[in-house]
Motif scaffolding. Structure first.
Motif, PDB file in Angstrom:
ATOM      1  N   ASP A 260       0.663  -1.040  -0.096  1.00 24.34           N
ATOM      2  CA  ASP A 260       0.297   0.057  -0.170  1.00 24.34           C
ATOM      3  C   ASP A 260       1.249   0.822  -0.267  1.00 24.34           C
ATOM      4  N   LEU A 261       1.879   1.269   0.072  1.00 26.54           N
ATOM      5  CA  LEU A 261       3.247   2.687   0.338  1.00 26.54           C
ATOM      6  C   LEU A 261       3.823   2.512  -0.487  1.00 26.54           C
ATOM      7  N   VAL A 262       3.533   4.109  -0.952  1.00 24.62           N
ATOM      8  CA  VAL A 262       4.397   4.364  -1.835  1.00 24.62           C
ATOM      9  C   VAL A 262       5.826   4.829  -1.190  1.00 24.62           C
ATOM     10  N   ASP A 263       6.663   4.446  -1.370  1.00 27.29           N
ATOM     11  CA  ASP A 263       8.671   5.277  -1.664  1.00 27.29           C
ATOM     12  C   ASP A 263       8.613   6.257  -2.438  1.00 27.29           C
ATOM     13  N   TRP A 264       9.011   7.528  -2.232  1.00 27.23           N
ATOM     14  CA  TRP A 264       8.750   8.641  -3.128  1.00 27.23           C
ATOM     15  C   TRP A 264      10.972   9.107  -3.189  1.00 27.23           C
ATOM     16  N   HIS A 265      11.789   8.017  -2.741  1.00 31.78           N
ATOM     17  CA  HIS A 265      12.668   8.025  -2.862  1.00 31.78           C
ATOM     18  C   HIS A 265      13.056   9.210  -2.799  1.00 31.78           C
ATOM     19  N   LEU A 266      13.068  10.093  -1.994  1.00 31.49           N
ATOM     20  CA  LEU A 266      13.397  11.882  -1.478  1.00 31.49           C
ATOM     21  C   LEU A 266      13.439  11.213   0.281  1.00 31.49           C
ATOM     22  N   ASN A 267      14.625  11.980   0.299  1.00 30.16           N
ATOM     23  CA  ASN A 267      15.286  12.613   1.617  1.00 30.16           C
ATOM     24  C   ASN A 267      15.774  13.840   1.535  1.00 30.16           C
ATOM     25  N   ASN A 268      14.535  13.927   2.830  1.00 34.61           N
ATOM     26  CA  ASN A 268      15.270  15.646   3.615  1.00 34.61           C
ATOM     27  C   ASN A 268      16.067  15.405   4.541  1.00 34.61           C
ATOM     28  N   ARG A 269      16.961  16.490   4.613  1.00 38.78           N
ATOM     29  CA  ARG A 269      17.501  16.138   5.635  1.00 38.78           C
ATOM     30  C   ARG A 269      17.470  17.910   6.133  1.00 38.78           C
ATOM     31  N   PHE A 270      16.959  17.707   7.362  1.00 44.04           N
ATOM     32  CA  PHE A 270      16.921  19.261   8.233  1.00 44.04           C
ATOM     33  C   PHE A 270      16.650  19.527   9.376  1.00 44.04           C
ATOM     34  N   GLU A 271      17.300  20.523   9.662  1.00 47.33           N
ATOM     35  CA  GLU A 271      17.723  21.177  10.988  1.00 47.33           C
ATOM     36  C   GLU A 271      17.031  20.334  13.013  1.00 47.33           C
ATOM     37  N   ILE A 272      17.341  19.882  13.321  1.00 42.53           N
ATOM     38  CA  ILE A 272      15.913  19.343  14.758  1.00 42.53           C
ATOM     39  C   ILE A 272      16.140  20.502  15.192  1.00 42.53           C
ATOM     40  N   LEU A 273      14.298  21.540  15.421  1.00 42.51           N
ATOM     41  CA  LEU A 273      14.437  21.744  16.256  1.00 42.51           C
ATOM     42  C   LEU A 273      14.502  21.912  17.689  1.00 42.51           C
ATOM     43  N   HIS A 274      15.191  23.141  18.381  1.00 43.29           N
ATOM     44  CA  HIS A 274      15.633  22.936  19.841  1.00 43.29           C
ATOM     45  C   HIS A 274      15.621  21.869  20.795  1.00 43.29           C
ATOM     46  N   ARG A 275      13.711  22.858  20.818  1.00 37.20           N
ATOM     47  CA  ARG A 275      13.220  21.653  21.502  1.00 37.20           C
ATOM     48  C   ARG A 275      12.432  20.522  21.469  1.00 37.20           C
ATOM     49  N   TRP A 276      13.003  20.117  20.236  1.00 37.54           N
ATOM     50  CA  TRP A 276      12.970  18.533  20.082  1.00 37.54           C
ATOM     51  C   TRP A 276      14.861  17.579  20.227  1.00 37.54           C
ATOM     52  N   ARG A 277      15.630  18.638  20.407  1.00 33.77           N
ATOM     53  CA  ARG A 277      17.057  18.281  20.124  1.00 33.77           C
ATOM     54  C   ARG A 277      17.428  17.157  21.871  1.00 33.77           C
ATOM     55  N   ALA A 278      16.517  17.355  22.736  1.00 37.18           N
ATOM     56  CA  ALA A 278      17.308  16.441  24.196  1.00 37.18           C
ATOM     57  C   ALA A 278      16.809  14.943  23.788  1.00 37.18           C
ATOM     58  N   ARG A 279      15.612  14.715  22.524  1.00 32.04           N
ATOM     59  CA  ARG A 279      15.844  13.408  22.379  1.00 32.04           C
ATOM     60  C   ARG A 279      16.282  12.044  21.765  1.00 32.04           C
ATOM     61  N   TYR A 280      17.777  13.198  21.233  1.00 34.00           N
ATOM     62  CA  TYR A 280      18.858  12.474  20.345  1.00 34.00           C
ATOM     63  C   TYR A 280      19.834  12.502  21.241  1.00 34.00           C
ATOM     64  N   ALA A 281      20.875  11.990  21.078  1.00 33.09           N
ATOM     65  CA  ALA A 281      21.848  12.024  21.819  1.00 33.09           C
ATOM     66  C   ALA A 281      22.521  13.089  21.294  1.00 33.09           C
ATOM     67  N   PRO A 282      23.666  13.179  22.600  1.00 28.51           N
ATOM     68  CA  PRO A 282      24.319  14.950  22.510  1.00 28.51           C
ATOM     69  C   PRO A 282      25.138  14.807  21.063  1.00 28.51           C
ATOM     70  N   GLY A 283      25.193  15.862  21.007  1.00 27.54           N
ATOM     71  CA  GLY A 283      25.612  16.535  19.477  1.00 27.54           C
ATOM     72  C   GLY A 283      24.919  15.811  18.419  1.00 27.54           C
ATOM     73  N   VAL A 284      24.271  15.395  17.849  1.00 25.78           N
ATOM     74  CA  VAL A 284      23.195  15.379  17.176  1.00 25.78           C
ATOM     75  C   VAL A 284      22.218  16.771  16.572  1.00 25.78           C
ATOM     76  N   SER A 285      22.252  17.533  15.124  1.00 26.90           N
ATOM     77  CA  SER A 285      21.486  17.930  15.493  1.00 26.90           C
ATOM     78  C   SER A 285      20.769  18.653  14.216  1.00 26.90           C
ATOM     79  N   HIS A 286      20.515  17.555  13.353  1.00 28.55           N
ATOM     80  CA  HIS A 286      20.171  17.283  12.321  1.00 28.55           C
ATOM     81  C   HIS A 286      19.079  15.805  11.864  1.00 28.55           C
TER      82      HIS A 286
END
Length: 157
Positions: free
Chosen positions: A67-93
């Motif tokens: 049922d899924l369509v994979d658009w083979h599109l990847n977006n790289r973006f900066e993680i909003l500061h309010r959500w950075r604590a969910r990721y390992a230290p130093g991870v920003s994107h």
């Protein structure tokens, strides 16, 4: 990836009808922020498995891999500061992988209350205007324009 941290690899799933009504969800922790289904990959799961898991968790919609369509599109973006604590230290994107899922008509959804507080089915243009992230807006437009183009009659040569 560190224990207890989210991977900076995620999926975005645009759920739509053949008429191009698009499902958008309002985030629980950030009132007024609307989005499509999103979520981080867990362990080494395949991205399509992540997409199906997140759709089921966030909406209650049970879909199959076909049922899924994979658009083979990847977006790289900066993680909003309010959500950075969910990721390992130093991870920003984050790198987000775009999928879509067509359903026959607008469905009632079962929201995960810790993630979303409201759901709307909107015409694709309105959905693209309502979502808060540029990657989500662009994904909705891509899906809508591609599917609309498929419906156009082919010119005879």
């Amino acid at each position: 990836m560190s224990e207890g941290h989210k991977q900076p690899v995620s999926v975005l799933v645009v759920i739509h009808t053949p008429a191009l009504d698009v499902l958008v969800l309002e985030r629980a922790a950030s009132g007024g922020l609307w989005q499509s289904v999103t979520g981080s990959r867990e362990d080494s799961e395949a991205l399509a498995a992540t997409a199906l898991r997140e759709v089921a968790e966030e909406t209650g919609i049970a879909a199959q891999p076909a049922d899924l369509v994979d658009w083979h599109l990847n977006n790289r973006f900066e993680i909003l500061h309010r959500w950075r604590a969910r990721y390992a230290p130093g991870v920003s994107h984050n790198t987000e992988h775009v999928f879509s899922l067509s359903v026959p008509a607008p469905l009632s959804v079962r929201l995960a209350p810790d993630e979303h507080v409201a759901a709307l089915w909107l015409p694709w243009q309105d959905a693209a205007d309502k979502v808060f992230s540029w990657t989500n807006r662009d994904a909705i437009r891509l899906v809508a324009r591609s599917l609309s183009a498929e419906r156009l009659p082919r010119s005879s040569l």
